[in-house]
Design a protein around this motif. Structure first.
Motif, PDB file in Angstrom:
ATOM      1  N   GLU A 187       0.814  -1.217   0.000  1.00 16.56           N
ATOM      2  CA  GLU A 187       0.000   0.000   0.000  1.00 16.56           C
ATOM      3  C   GLU A 187       0.847   1.267   0.000  1.00 16.56           C
ATOM      4  OE1 GLU A 187      -0.711  -0.189   4.852  1.00 16.56           O
ATOM      5  OE2 GLU A 187      -2.400  -0.239   3.463  1.00 16.56           O
ATOM      6  N   ASN A 188       2.152   1.144   0.357  1.00 17.03           N
ATOM      7  CA  ASN A 188       3.066   2.286   0.337  1.00 17.03           C
ATOM      8  C   ASN A 188       3.939   2.294  -0.913  1.00 17.03           C
ATOM      9  OD1 ASN A 188       2.232   3.220   2.955  1.00 17.03           O
ATOM     10  ND2 ASN A 188       3.462   1.595   3.866  1.00 17.03           N
ATOM     11  N   ASP A 189       3.565   1.494  -1.907  1.00 12.97           N
ATOM     12  CA  ASP A 189       4.280   1.382  -3.182  1.00 12.97           C
ATOM     13  C   ASP A 189       5.680   0.812  -3.040  1.00 12.97           C
ATOM     14  OD1 ASP A 189       2.152   2.224  -4.672  1.00 12.97           O
ATOM     15  OD2 ASP A 189       2.783   4.306  -4.804  1.00 12.97           O
ATOM     16  N   LYS A 190       5.929   0.067  -1.976  1.00 11.40           N
ATOM     17  CA  LYS A 190       7.197  -0.654  -1.847  1.00 11.40           C
ATOM     18  C   LYS A 190       7.113  -1.914  -2.696  1.00 11.40           C
ATOM     19  CE  LYS A 190      10.207  -3.105   1.400  1.00 11.40           C
ATOM     20  NZ  LYS A 190      10.396  -3.564   2.807  1.00 11.40           N
ATOM     21  N   VAL A 191       8.177  -2.192  -3.458  1.00 10.54           N
ATOM     22  CA  VAL A 191       8.184  -3.349  -4.350  1.00 10.54           C
ATOM     23  C   VAL A 191       8.319  -4.632  -3.539  1.00 10.54           C
ATOM     24  CG1 VAL A 191       9.353  -4.500  -6.260  1.00 10.54           C
ATOM     25  CG2 VAL A 191       9.178  -2.006  -6.238  1.00 10.54           C
ATOM     26  N   LEU A 192       7.352  -5.521  -3.702  1.00  6.95           N
ATOM     27  CA  LEU A 192       7.364  -6.825  -3.020  1.00  6.95           C
ATOM     28  C   LEU A 192       7.813  -7.948  -3.946  1.00  6.95           C
ATOM     29  CD1 LEU A 192       3.906  -6.523  -1.211  1.00  6.95           C
ATOM     30  CD2 LEU A 192       6.166  -5.963  -0.287  1.00  6.95           C
ATOM     31  N   GLY A 193       7.620  -7.749  -5.241  1.00  5.06           N
ATOM     32  CA  GLY A 193       7.990  -8.769  -6.207  1.00  5.06           C
ATOM     33  C   GLY A 193       8.024  -8.182  -7.605  1.00  5.06           C
ATOM     34  N   ARG A 194       8.719  -8.898  -8.470  1.00  5.47           N
ATOM     35  CA  ARG A 194       8.894  -8.397  -9.844  1.00  5.47           C
ATOM     36  C   ARG A 194       9.112  -9.578 -10.766  1.00  5.47           C
ATOM     37  NH1 ARG A 194      13.199  -3.970 -12.001  1.00  5.47           N
ATOM     38  NH2 ARG A 194      13.797  -4.994 -13.922  1.00  5.47           N
ATOM     39  N   ARG A 195       8.457  -9.549 -11.939  1.00  2.81           N
ATOM     40  CA  ARG A 195       8.609 -10.656 -12.879  1.00  2.81           C
ATOM     41  C   ARG A 195       8.208 -10.217 -14.285  1.00  2.81           C
ATOM     42  NH1 ARG A 195       6.153 -16.830 -12.351  1.00  2.81           N
ATOM     43  NH2 ARG A 195       7.168 -17.635 -14.216  1.00  2.81           N
ATOM     44  N   VAL A 196       8.859 -10.802 -15.283  1.00  4.87           N
ATOM     45  CA  VAL A 196       8.470 -10.580 -16.675  1.00  4.87           C
ATOM     46  C   VAL A 196       7.421 -11.628 -17.039  1.00  4.87           C
ATOM     47  CG1 VAL A 196       9.229 -10.542 -19.072  1.00  4.87           C
ATOM     48  CG2 VAL A 196      10.738  -9.650 -17.282  1.00  4.87           C
ATOM     49  N   PHE A 197       6.262 -11.168 -17.509  1.00  2.00           N
ATOM     50  CA  PHE A 197       5.161 -12.059 -17.871  1.00  2.00           C
ATOM     51  C   PHE A 197       4.951 -12.050 -19.382  1.00  2.00           C
ATOM     52  CE2 PHE A 197       4.281 -11.062 -13.459  1.00  2.00           C
ATOM     53  CZ  PHE A 197       3.878 -12.287 -12.947  1.00  2.00           C
ATOM     54  N   GLN A 198       4.628 -13.203 -19.927  1.00  4.04           N
ATOM     55  CA  GLN A 198       4.322 -13.324 -21.342  1.00  4.04           C
ATOM     56  C   GLN A 198       2.833 -13.027 -21.546  1.00  4.04           C
ATOM     57  OE1 GLN A 198       5.674 -17.361 -21.979  1.00  4.04           O
ATOM     58  NE2 GLN A 198       7.705 -16.676 -22.593  1.00  4.04           N
ATOM     59  N   LEU A 199       2.532 -11.754 -21.712  1.00  3.48           N
ATOM     60  CA  LEU A 199       1.127 -11.337 -21.756  1.00  3.48           C
ATOM     61  C   LEU A 199       0.455 -11.651 -23.084  1.00  3.48           C
ATOM     62  CD1 LEU A 199       1.114  -7.998 -19.740  1.00  3.48           C
ATOM     63  CD2 LEU A 199       0.848 -10.357 -18.967  1.00  3.48           C
ATOM     64  N   ALA A 200       1.227 -12.193 -24.028  1.00  3.98           N
ATOM     65  CA  ALA A 200       0.581 -12.669 -25.259  1.00  3.98           C
ATOM     66  C   ALA A 200      -0.407 -13.784 -24.938  1.00  3.98           C
ATOM     67  CB  ALA A 200       1.644 -13.162 -26.243  1.00  3.98           C
ATOM     68  N   GLU A 201      -0.177 -14.478 -23.799  1.00  4.47           N
ATOM     69  CA  GLU A 201      -1.077 -15.553 -23.395  1.00  4.47           C
ATOM     70  C   GLU A 201      -2.476 -15.044 -23.061  1.00  4.47           C
ATOM     71  OE1 GLU A 201       0.938 -17.340 -20.135  1.00  4.47           O
ATOM     72  OE2 GLU A 201       2.491 -18.279 -21.384  1.00  4.47           O
ATOM     73  N   LEU A 202      -2.585 -13.745 -22.788  1.00  2.00           N
ATOM     74  CA  LEU A 202      -3.902 -13.158 -22.524  1.00  2.00           C
ATOM     75  C   LEU A 202      -4.800 -13.181 -23.747  1.00  2.00           C
ATOM     76  CD1 LEU A 202      -2.956 -10.029 -20.405  1.00  2.00           C
ATOM     77  CD2 LEU A 202      -4.840 -11.538 -19.859  1.00  2.00           C
ATOM     78  N   GLY A 203      -4.177 -13.292 -24.936  1.00  2.00           N
ATOM     79  CA  GLY A 203      -4.943 -13.200 -26.164  1.00  2.00           C
ATOM     80  C   GLY A 203      -5.270 -11.749 -26.488  1.00  2.00           C
ATOM     81  N   GLU A 204      -6.145 -11.565 -27.455  1.00  2.00           N
ATOM     82  CA  GLU A 204      -6.545 -10.209 -27.835  1.00  2.00           C
ATOM     83  C   GLU A 204      -7.588  -9.694 -26.856  1.00  2.00           C
ATOM     84  OE1 GLU A 204      -7.053  -8.400 -32.125  1.00  2.00           O
ATOM     85  OE2 GLU A 204      -8.964  -9.288 -31.497  1.00  2.00           O
ATOM     86  N   ILE A 205      -7.287  -8.540 -26.272  1.00  2.00           N
ATOM     87  CA  ILE A 205      -8.201  -7.935 -25.297  1.00  2.00           C
ATOM     88  C   ILE A 205      -9.082  -6.936 -26.043  1.00  2.00           C
ATOM     89  CG2 ILE A 205      -8.361  -6.655 -23.137  1.00  2.00           C
ATOM     90  CD1 ILE A 205      -5.461  -7.537 -22.572  1.00  2.00           C
ATOM     91  N   PRO A 206     -10.386  -7.174 -26.088  1.00  2.00           N
ATOM     92  CA  PRO A 206     -11.268  -6.304 -26.883  1.00  2.00           C
ATOM     93  C   PRO A 206     -11.267  -4.859 -26.401  1.00  2.00           C
ATOM     94  CG  PRO A 206     -12.374  -8.353 -26.264  1.00  2.00           C
ATOM     95  CD  PRO A 206     -11.103  -8.291 -25.466  1.00  2.00           C
ATOM     96  N   ALA A 207     -11.748  -3.977 -27.257  1.00  2.00           N
ATOM     97  CA  ALA A 207     -11.887  -2.572 -26.886  1.00  2.00           C
ATOM     98  C   ALA A 207     -12.812  -2.439 -25.681  1.00  2.00           C
ATOM     99  CB  ALA A 207     -12.447  -1.782 -28.068  1.00  2.00           C
ATOM    100  N   ARG A 208     -12.480  -1.496 -24.801  1.00  2.00           N
ATOM    101  CA  ARG A 208     -13.316  -1.162 -23.648  1.00  2.00           C
ATOM    102  C   ARG A 208     -13.688  -2.413 -22.842  1.00  2.00           C
ATOM    103  NH1 ARG A 208     -17.041   3.485 -23.953  1.00  2.00           N
ATOM    104  NH2 ARG A 208     -16.096   5.083 -25.254  1.00  2.00           N
TER     105      ARG A 208
END
Length: 302
Positions: free
Chosen positions: A116-137
């Protein structure tokens, strides 16, 4: 597979994480369409075609999506749903929200988990292509897994956390000094000025090269060897060091000490130099009276 929601009789689901929105230009690296006259954009629930959900889970996602605040035009957002621990790992479920007037697809993206204080707890590179196409709005729920090695803290709050896009830090045109917060606080103004002068006089490393230059070496009374190195990053990208094996040679070319160090994800920004001190315990020191009139330290086999 872990359930999406903790089943509490009589309780409605709630968003346990916060919202984190950025301009789509910062993520998509392309010009956005001219925004409409609307000031707020509501996003509709969009489920991944491969997901098979119960009616109860669909209702819960629909309910939580309606709880999300509206976005501004041309934004991408991550809205936290919940965190469920699985052994040493954590599954973070969040809505990936798109307020653009067109569908989008994302590539490999670095996400950070914040408290909640914006302190970094974790970090990772994600392959967001797996999300597929995200429609408008639209708002698409997704699971993001942080393993033990991705986490910088084991104190993961159940509520008030935030999943956020890590935006690229602008790379300085001139090679500069980058001090860790602890060094910034500990060093005097004179010491900082001296370090900046050393970095300027050395100039920049070769493009794309990461190297080490010895700054100070001394053997403590207890027999420990303390060396301070300048870690020089000639790349435009941030370098993250998790572990670093080092060998130290003195003026005679003799190996004075060798050992490995765990660095807790030490980061050196693009085109910067960061000083760091390494301490070899007595048992790793192999020469009793080294000559430090000249010396060097380097990863073995380099």
């Amino acid at each position: 597979m872990l359930p999406f929601f903790k089943k509490n009789d009589g309780e409605k689901p709630k968003l346990e994480g916060a919202e984190s929105a950025v301009s789509s230009e910062d993520i998509l690296s392309e010009e956005v369409m001219e925004a409409s006259d609307e000031t707020d954009v509501e996003t509709e629930l969009s489920l991944h075609p491969a997901w098979t959900l119960t009616k109860e889970d669909i209702y819960s996602f629909q309910f939580l999506n309606n709880e999300c605040p509206p976005l501004k035009p041309n934004q991408l957002s991550l809205s936290g749903i919940n965190i469920i621990q699985d052994g040493d790992d954590y599954r973070v479920t969040a809505f990936v929200r798109n307020s653009l007037e067109k569908a989008i697809s994302l590539g490999d993206t670095t996400l950070v988990l914040l408290n909640e204080n914006d302190k970094v707890l974790g970090r990772r590179v994600f392959q967001l292509a797996e999300l597929g196409e995200i429609p408008a709005r639209s708002s698409r729920p997704w699971n993001f897994y942080f393993t033990k090695k991705d986490l910088l803290s084991t104190n993961i709050p159940a509520e008030g956390w935030k999943l956020a896009f890590l935006l690229e830090t602008p790379v300085p045109e001139k090679h500069t000094l980058d001090l860790e917060d602890s060094w910034e606080k500990a060093l005097s103004s004179a010491n900082k000025k001296q370090l900046k002068k050393i970095v300027e006089d050395l100039g920049a490393p070769k493009e794309g090269e990461v190297n080490f230059i010895g700054l100070q070496a001394k053997v403590a009374t207890e027999g420990e060897l303390q060396i301070t190195l300048l870690i020089r990053n000639g790349s435009k990208k941030e370098v993250q060091l998790e572990e670093l094996p080092l060998v130290v040679e003195d003026a005679a070319g003799d190996i004075v000490a060798s050992g490995g160090f765990k660095l807790d994800n030490l980061k050196v920004k693009g085109n910067t130099t960061k000083p760091w001190t390494f301490i070899f315990p007595k048992e790793q020191v192999t020469k009793a009276t080294p000559d430090f009139s000249r010396w060097k330290a380097y990863p073995p086999n380099k």
